[in-house]
Scaffold this active site. Structure first.
Site, PDB file in Angstrom:
ATOM      1  N   HIS B  65       0.873  -1.178   0.000  1.00  0.00           N
ATOM      2  CA  HIS B  65       0.000   0.000   0.000  1.00  0.00           C
ATOM      3  C   HIS B  65       0.908   1.227   0.000  1.00  0.00           C
ATOM      4  O   HIS B  65       1.574   1.498   0.994  1.00  0.00           O
ATOM      5  CB  HIS B  65      -0.914  -0.026   1.233  1.00  0.00           C
ATOM      6  CG  HIS B  65      -1.837  -1.208   1.247  1.00  0.00           C
ATOM      7  ND1 HIS B  65      -3.070  -1.190   0.661  1.00  0.00           N
ATOM      8  CD2 HIS B  65      -1.683  -2.460   1.746  1.00  0.00           C
ATOM      9  CE1 HIS B  65      -3.657  -2.377   0.796  1.00  0.00           C
ATOM     10  NE2 HIS B  65      -2.834  -3.166   1.456  1.00  0.00           N
ATOM     11  N   ASP B 155      -8.690  -4.967  -2.668  1.00  0.00           N
ATOM     12  CA  ASP B 155      -8.003  -5.213  -1.394  1.00  0.00           C
ATOM     13  C   ASP B 155      -8.241  -4.104  -0.377  1.00  0.00           C
ATOM     14  O   ASP B 155      -8.392  -2.932  -0.710  1.00  0.00           O
ATOM     15  CB  ASP B 155      -6.509  -5.389  -1.587  1.00  0.00           C
ATOM     16  CG  ASP B 155      -5.826  -5.800  -0.297  1.00  0.00           C
ATOM     17  OD1 ASP B 155      -6.150  -6.880   0.208  1.00  0.00           O
ATOM     18  OD2 ASP B 155      -5.012  -5.026   0.225  1.00  0.00           O
ATOM     19  N   ASN B 283      -4.769  -7.116   9.603  1.00  0.00           N
ATOM     20  CA  ASN B 283      -5.849  -7.901   9.027  1.00  0.00           C
ATOM     21  C   ASN B 283      -5.348  -8.642   7.790  1.00  0.00           C
ATOM     22  O   ASN B 283      -4.855  -7.999   6.864  1.00  0.00           O
ATOM     23  CB  ASN B 283      -7.018  -6.987   8.634  1.00  0.00           C
ATOM     24  CG  ASN B 283      -8.245  -7.768   8.231  1.00  0.00           C
ATOM     25  OD1 ASN B 283      -8.364  -8.937   8.569  1.00  0.00           O
ATOM     26  ND2 ASN B 283      -9.150  -7.137   7.507  1.00  0.00           N
ATOM     27  N   ASP B 310       2.307  -7.189   2.253  1.00  0.00           N
ATOM     28  CA  ASP B 310       1.106  -6.427   2.633  1.00  0.00           C
ATOM     29  C   ASP B 310       1.535  -5.167   3.402  1.00  0.00           C
ATOM     30  O   ASP B 310       0.923  -4.787   4.404  1.00  0.00           O
ATOM     31  CB  ASP B 310       0.124  -7.267   3.455  1.00  0.00           C
ATOM     32  CG  ASP B 310      -1.246  -6.598   3.587  1.00  0.00           C
ATOM     33  OD1 ASP B 310      -1.468  -5.532   2.978  1.00  0.00           O
ATOM     34  OD2 ASP B 310      -2.088  -7.139   4.329  1.00  0.00           O
ATOM     35  N   PHE B 328      -5.595  -1.064  11.035  1.00  0.00           N
ATOM     36  CA  PHE B 328      -4.964  -2.364  10.813  1.00  0.00           C
ATOM     37  C   PHE B 328      -3.746  -2.184   9.920  1.00  0.00           C
ATOM     38  O   PHE B 328      -3.800  -1.454   8.933  1.00  0.00           O
ATOM     39  CB  PHE B 328      -5.929  -3.296  10.073  1.00  0.00           C
ATOM     40  CG  PHE B 328      -7.056  -3.840  10.912  1.00  0.00           C
ATOM     41  CD1 PHE B 328      -6.860  -4.954  11.714  1.00  0.00           C
ATOM     42  CD2 PHE B 328      -8.319  -3.259  10.880  1.00  0.00           C
ATOM     43  CE1 PHE B 328      -7.903  -5.483  12.464  1.00  0.00           C
ATOM     44  CE2 PHE B 328      -9.369  -3.773  11.636  1.00  0.00           C
ATOM     45  CZ  PHE B 328      -9.157  -4.889  12.428  1.00  0.00           C
TER      46      PHE B 328
END
Lengths: 307, 434
Positions: B65, B155, B283, B310, B328
């Site tokens: 991200h 996502d 998460n 992630d 998260f």
């Protein structure tokens, strides 16, 4: 005296020796509550602050009176009337309050683990007055104190805790405290309100209150936390009362001299009937008095009598 | 054009050619020109000493991200790709849960433009499956593909319904792109904070059952069977998910999957050990030792194709709060390689070749992007590893804006040593070269 200067966050992390110390100190301080002038100078010059991010009558008043009876000053902060309404974070609020010179913070919060967080934010001791579904350690101690008023010892005592275990911080603190001191703890409630793997904490879990209460010395009725029921965990209050509410009939499964406890506030006619709540075996009001003594002991042990 | 580059004396490990040998690597015009022993350095070459180091095809993190556009206070393309370079990654694929969501070709184009200006590693945008990631209408998948999106995902959330997933998987077959699903049944994870089990009971934090993930995995696998589309499952965390994937594979269903370093290393116990540290909030949640063991086994037997971080950087303001209120996510780019070496390679759970397969070859193949190989003429995207470097994880020194790591203070052996993108060293000897 290992409590001095330390946090009191949970009974899970508290040793049996420290619990005994609180209980014996509370035993000797309780007498002050029956004096005509309820004030000892022990904590003169100390300031405690109660931060309540959730409503409370009993616990907040109990802590504040405990502080005053020991001559500490108590100031209070409640989220409803503060800068929290303006979006201030817990960390900012707490640091601001601590810069005003308070010696100890007592917090109630709806999120589990918040007192652990506060203890990282602040250098002063933090006392947990109930955090989410986690723990309410002073309640656990005052409950054990009350049990000792009526039953000579905790080791071997059969305690049945019935009701909404899942959402109950009171249940968790009692389970940790009582099992550490050697009680035999049984729990019961609708299976939707029992958390997973609970038996690994050393308790016996049952689906029906009658089974948990068989031969019990203490019947501890938990408040049905209607405000936390977002999911469909049980069909109705009526059905809850029929199968899980403690009435005279269900009580007959416990020992004849079993005492009845409840942390308050009660939903009369739901988890407990009025005749049980007000019966001679009910020690629910004694719990409230014990609460003040136990909290006096905790403040004394953490803040110390003298420097 | 950059100078020619000679990487001398490293142990070259390349799963695409089954190479494991000490070789010199010569890079000319941004491409691998020659691999052999004893290449003589010449004046026009920049020489990088890689003795005692391991030279692999560049690592590709297919699940990060980067937060741009919209959440630049948490991370942006410049800082996120610097973090990638420091972490040994030559390329990252960035998820579309930005603001606005990357759900049309103009956002894809904007991300690629920003990457051209500010990124130091390759950036591959992942487009949203549905408009605004809302799960209702398909986004313009073909337009985004044409603009440069390499894959599609909602996502942050799962593709909301089985029917939407079905349409997307069918439709994407025309564009030869993979759909990456975040498998989660939201009704079961409702307000959950950590894994459902003993630790949620003890901590009083709401639990997210494994079944929240597994039901979604089962749904996704069945829709993949129905559509014969290309499905990739993101960040699997449970033993049950792994066995579902294993069975589906055995029946010929076209599916690949990834796991994160934190799910391979941590269990939910750390939530209590760390006193409710919100850096443990992620998460899917950290699970139990049984799950960790199953994930590790699935690495070696090939059920798991990819290790992806992630990488979910957050600002301290979004983490220095009560547990339930914290966001998260874990900032993972700068810790992944060290953790994988120290916790998986050195103890023998996987070998170096497998590591290169999981972090380079397979993500390149799944996304259909260049890389994953050190063959002659391939783009010179290279990761160099120092297998002996002892170091500590110090989040305040991260290049990433997100210092949210539950690994703070961990001492590790093994670290990324060099990151070479298109023949240009952007990080070497553990330092950025700008």
């Amino acid at each position: 005296m290992s409590l001095r200067g330390n946090d009191l966050l949970s009974l899970r992390e508290m040793s049996a020796e420290d619990m005994e110390l609180v209980l014996s100190t509370a035993r000797s301080l309780k007498e002050i509550l029956s004096r005509p002038i309820k004030k000892v100078p022990t904590l003169r010059g100390k300031v405690v602050c109660t931060l309540f991010y959730e409503p409370s009558t009993r616990t907040k008043t109990s802590f504040e009176l405990a502080a005053r009876y020991m001559s500490a000053d108590a100031v209070s902060f409640s989220s409803a009337t503060s800068a929290v309404r303006k979006g201030e974070s817990l960390a900012d609020t707490a640091r601001n309050l601590s810069m005003m010179g308070i010696d100890l913070a007592i917090m109630r919060h709806s999120v589990s683990g918040s007192c652990h967080f506060l203890s990282k934010v602040l250098d002063i001791p933090v006392v947990n007055a109930g955090d989410g579904m986690n723990e309410h350690p002073t309640q656990g101690l005052l409950d054990i104190f009350t049990m000792l008023d009526y039953k000579s010892k905790i080791r071997g005592l059969k305690v049945a805790i019935v009701g909404d275990i899942l959402h109950s911080r009171v249940a968790r603190s009692n389970i940790f405290g009582l099992t550490k001191m050697g009680a035999e703890v049984s729990i019961a409630g609708p299976l939707t309100l029992l958390p997973p793997d609970i038996e690994r904490l050393g308790v016996k879990a049952f689906a029906r209150p009658e089974e948990a209460m068989e031969g019990a010395d203490v019947v501890y009725v938990l408040r049905l936390q209607l405000e936390r029921q977002a999911r469909s965990l049980f069909p109705s209050k009526r059905e809850y009362r029929d199968f899980f509410g403690i009435d005279r009939h269900k009580l007959s499964y416990a020992k004849d001299d079993a005492i009845i406890m409840h942390p308050g506030p009660m939903n009369r006619g739901v988890e407990i009937t009025t005749d049980v709540a007000d019966s001679p075996r009910s020690v629910i009001l004694d719990q409230v008095t014990s609460g003040v003594a136990v909290r006096m002991a905790i403040l004394y042990l953490i803040l110390g009598g003298r420097d | 054009m950059a100078k020619d580059l000679l990487i001398q004396g490293g142990r070259v490990i390349d799963p695409s050619t089954h190479t494991d040998k000490v070789l010199d690597v010569l890079v000319v015009d941004g491409k691998i020109a020659k691999l052999s022993e004893g290449i003589e350095p010449e004046g026009h070459m920049e020489v990088l000493d890689a003795k005692g180091k391991i030279v692999m095809p560049g690592f590709i993190d297919m699940h990060v991200h980067l937060r741009e556009p919209g959440f630049e206070y948490k991370e942006d393309i410049e800082t996120g790709t610097k973090a990638a370079a420091m972490g040994g990654f030559t390329a990252v694929a960035c998820m579309p849960n930005t603001e606005p969501a990357c759900d049309n070709d103009s956002v894809v184009t904007r991300i690629l433009e920003r990457a051209r200006k500010t990124a130091c590693v390759r950036v591959y945008p992942i487009g949203a499956v549905t408009k605004n990631r809302a799960g209702k209408e398909l986004a313009e998948l073909g337009e985004m593909r044409a603009a440069g999106a390499v894959a599609f995902s909602d996502d942050g959330s799962p593709v909301a319904t089985a029917e939407t997933l079905r349409c997307a998987l069918e439709y994407l077959k025309s564009f030869d792109a993979v759909l990456i699903d975040h498998p989660e049944d939201m009704s079961l994870s409702d307000r959950g904070q950590i894994n459902y089990g003993l630790v949620s009971t003890v901590s009083g934090l709401r639990g997210i059952p494994r079944e929240s993930e597994e039901i979604a995995v089962a749904r996704d696998l069945l829709i993949a069977r129905l559509t014969r589309g290309r499905l990739h499952l993101a960040h699997l965390s449970t033993e049950g998910s792994i066995s579902l994937v294993r069975r589906a594979r055995a029946r010929g269903i076209n599916v690949t999957c990834e796991v994160t370093p934190h799910h391979l290393i941590l269990t939910d116990e750390i939530v209590l050990e760390a006193g409710y540290d919100t850096n443990t909030k992620v998460n899917p949640p950290l699970r139990s030792q049984d799950d960790v063991d199953a994930l590790r086994e699935a690495l070696s037997d090939g059920t798991i194709d990819v290790i992806a971080t992630d990488h979910a950087p957050h600002h301290i303001d979004d983490k220095w709060v009560e547990y339930d209120y914290a966001d998260f996510g874990i900032s993972g780019l700068e810790t992944a390689v060290g953790l994988i070496i120290d916790k998986l390679v050195l103890p023998g759970v996987i070998n170096w070749m497998k590591m290169a397969e999981l972090m380079s070859l397979n993500p390149a193949r799944i996304l259909g992007v260049p890389g994953g190989t050190l063959k002659v003429d391939a783009a010179a995207d290279i990761t160099v590893i120092d297998p002996d470097c002892e170091h500590s994880i110090v989040p305040r020194n991260f290049e990433s804006k997100g210092r949210n790591s539950p690994f703070m203070g961990w001492r590790l052996t093994g670290a990324p040593y060099g990151t070479i993108v298109g023949g240009k060293a952007v990080m070497y000897d553990g330092r950025m070269i700008l």
